[in-house]
Design an enzyme around this catalytic site. Structure first.
Site, PDB file in Angstrom:
ATOM      1  N   GLY A   1       0.796  -1.200   0.046  1.00  0.00           N
ATOM      2  CA  GLY A   1      -0.217   0.006   0.228  1.00  0.00           C
ATOM      3  C   GLY A   1       1.000   1.158   0.092  1.00  0.00           C
ATOM      4  O   GLY A   1       0.497   2.431   0.631  1.00  0.00           O
TER       5      GLY A   1
ATOM      6  N   MET B   1      -4.023  -7.027  -6.909  1.00  0.00           N
ATOM      7  CA  MET B   1      -3.736  -8.029  -7.850  1.00  0.00           C
ATOM      8  C   MET B   1      -4.899  -8.945  -8.202  1.00  0.00           C
ATOM      9  O   MET B   1      -4.614 -10.177  -8.164  1.00  0.00           O
ATOM     10  CB  MET B   1      -2.686  -8.608  -7.188  1.00  0.00           C
ATOM     11  CG  MET B   1      -1.380  -7.575  -6.905  1.00  0.00           C
ATOM     12  SD  MET B   1      -0.909  -6.441  -8.029  1.00  0.00           S
ATOM     13  CE  MET B   1       0.412  -7.500  -8.926  1.00  0.00           C
TER      14      MET B   1
ATOM     15  N   LEU C   1     -10.117  -8.231 -13.164  1.00  0.00           N
ATOM     16  CA  LEU C   1     -11.424  -7.591 -13.056  1.00  0.00           C
ATOM     17  C   LEU C   1     -12.150  -8.210 -14.187  1.00  0.00           C
ATOM     18  O   LEU C   1     -11.580  -7.869 -15.323  1.00  0.00           O
ATOM     19  CB  LEU C   1     -11.571  -5.955 -12.930  1.00  0.00           C
ATOM     20  CG  LEU C   1     -10.899  -5.400 -11.565  1.00  0.00           C
ATOM     21  CD1 LEU C   1     -10.758  -4.085 -11.561  1.00  0.00           C
ATOM     22  CD2 LEU C   1     -11.672  -6.012 -10.284  1.00  0.00           C
TER      23      LEU C   1
ATOM     24  N   HIS D   1       0.475   0.986 -13.205  1.00  0.00           N
ATOM     25  CA  HIS D   1       1.353  -0.044 -13.557  1.00  0.00           C
ATOM     26  C   HIS D   1       2.768   0.492 -13.716  1.00  0.00           C
ATOM     27  O   HIS D   1       2.846   1.451 -14.253  1.00  0.00           O
ATOM     28  CB  HIS D   1       0.801  -0.416 -15.049  1.00  0.00           C
ATOM     29  CG  HIS D   1       1.364  -1.556 -15.696  1.00  0.00           C
ATOM     30  ND1 HIS D   1       1.026  -3.089 -15.128  1.00  0.00           N
ATOM     31  CD2 HIS D   1       2.395  -1.846 -16.507  1.00  0.00           C
ATOM     32  CE1 HIS D   1       2.167  -3.805 -15.282  1.00  0.00           C
ATOM     33  NE2 HIS D   1       2.855  -3.113 -16.589  1.00  0.00           N
TER      34      HIS D   1
ATOM     35  N   ALA E   1       8.578   7.190  -8.493  1.00  0.00           N
ATOM     36  CA  ALA E   1       7.971   7.926  -9.474  1.00  0.00           C
ATOM     37  C   ALA E   1       6.496   7.908  -9.669  1.00  0.00           C
ATOM     38  O   ALA E   1       5.521   8.554  -9.562  1.00  0.00           O
ATOM     39  CB  ALA E   1       8.279   7.628 -10.968  1.00  0.00           C
ATOM     40  N   GLU E   2       6.087   6.595  -9.225  1.00  0.00           N
ATOM     41  CA  GLU E   2       4.661   6.236  -8.924  1.00  0.00           C
ATOM     42  C   GLU E   2       3.944   7.127  -7.913  1.00  0.00           C
ATOM     43  O   GLU E   2       2.696   7.399  -8.030  1.00  0.00           O
ATOM     44  CB  GLU E   2       4.551   4.374  -8.544  1.00  0.00           C
ATOM     45  CG  GLU E   2       4.636   3.754  -9.665  1.00  0.00           C
ATOM     46  CD  GLU E   2       4.249   2.339  -9.019  1.00  0.00           C
ATOM     47  OE1 GLU E   2       3.402   2.184  -8.506  1.00  0.00           O
ATOM     48  OE2 GLU E   2       5.461   1.581  -9.549  1.00  0.00           O
TER      49      GLU E   2
END
Ligand code: GAR
Length: 220
Positions: free
Chosen positions: A14, A92, A95, A111, A175-176
């Site tokens: 998380g 993970m 869907l 991603h 970076a995310e």
């Protein structure tokens, strides 16, 4: 203006949830987290939500007969939380088209590659094996096809000689943590229009906000 209500879906540690928690802690940020949901009861991210005083729920996929039954429970939890935008953050589970259509254009994912390159799992190992010179992350609207959909934000990072998976993953993750709050901000501010397979970002020309690319070590 009312803040956009987020539901953040996680399966693990998380850290992207944390970046959104931190962004939402700023009163000027245009979104708030209504709920964090994990399919994994042991996800460490649940503790992050608890620490931040955010409603958190586990919807364990295992007792359900099939994917759609699980997703109906998920959908109910999202509705109860009055969700405006669903943010997949290390969630993970694949869907089904039913869920993706139900939340169409209100469902985004992060991603750890520059999509459409390197969709799927084991991203960093494949980036290294391919000898790519840059990698990064992508925040995109979700479509039925895995890791495809209109791109909101990308951030590039260099691949450095001597990188292993862990080092590259850490650089991409940093970076995310900038890209996800930026993407949510753009959407919440109503600056993102979906035009077919692409996003058009209002005001992008002036700000250049949707691409940041740290210079490589030793580079100019
Ligand atoms: C992140 O690197 C995210 O991009 C990736 O899982 C990690 C979750 O980390 N997601 C995927 O690979 C989805 N296919 P976090 O739990 O610390 O946010």
């Amino acid at each position: 203006m009312a803040r956009l209500r987020l539901a953040v879906l996680i399966s693990g540690r998380g850290t992207n949830l944390q970046s959104l928690i931190d962004a939402c802690a700023d009163a000027g940020y245009p979104a708030e987290i209504g709920i964090a949901i994990s399919n994994n009861p042991d996800a460490r991210g649940l503790e992050r939500a608890a620490r931040a005083g955010i409603a958190a729920r586990t919807v364990d996929h295992r007792p359900f007969a099939d994917r759609e039954a699980f997703e109906r429970a998920l959908d109910a939890a999202l509705g109860e939380a009055d969700t405006g935008l669903v943010c997949l953050a290390g969630f993970m589970r694949l869907l089904t088209p039913w869920f993706v259509e139900r939340w169409r254009d209100r469902l985004i994912n992060i991603h750890p590659s520059l999509l459409p390159a390197f969709p799927g799992l084991d991203t960093h190992a494949r980036v290294l094996a391919a000898g790519a010179r840059v990698s990064g992350c992508t925040v995109h609207f979700v479509r039925a096809e895995m890791d495809r959909g209109p791109i909101v934000v990308q951030a590039a990072v260099p691949v450095v000689e001597g990188d292993d998976e862990a080092r590259l993953a850490a650089r991409v993750l940093a970076a995310e943590h900038r890209a996800y709050p930026l993407a949510v901000r753009l959407i919440a501010e109503g600056r993102v229009r979906i035009a077919g397979d692409r996003c058009v970002i209002d005001g992008e020309e002036e700000s250049g906000a949707t691409l940041f690319s740290p210079s490589s070590p030793g580079g100019r």
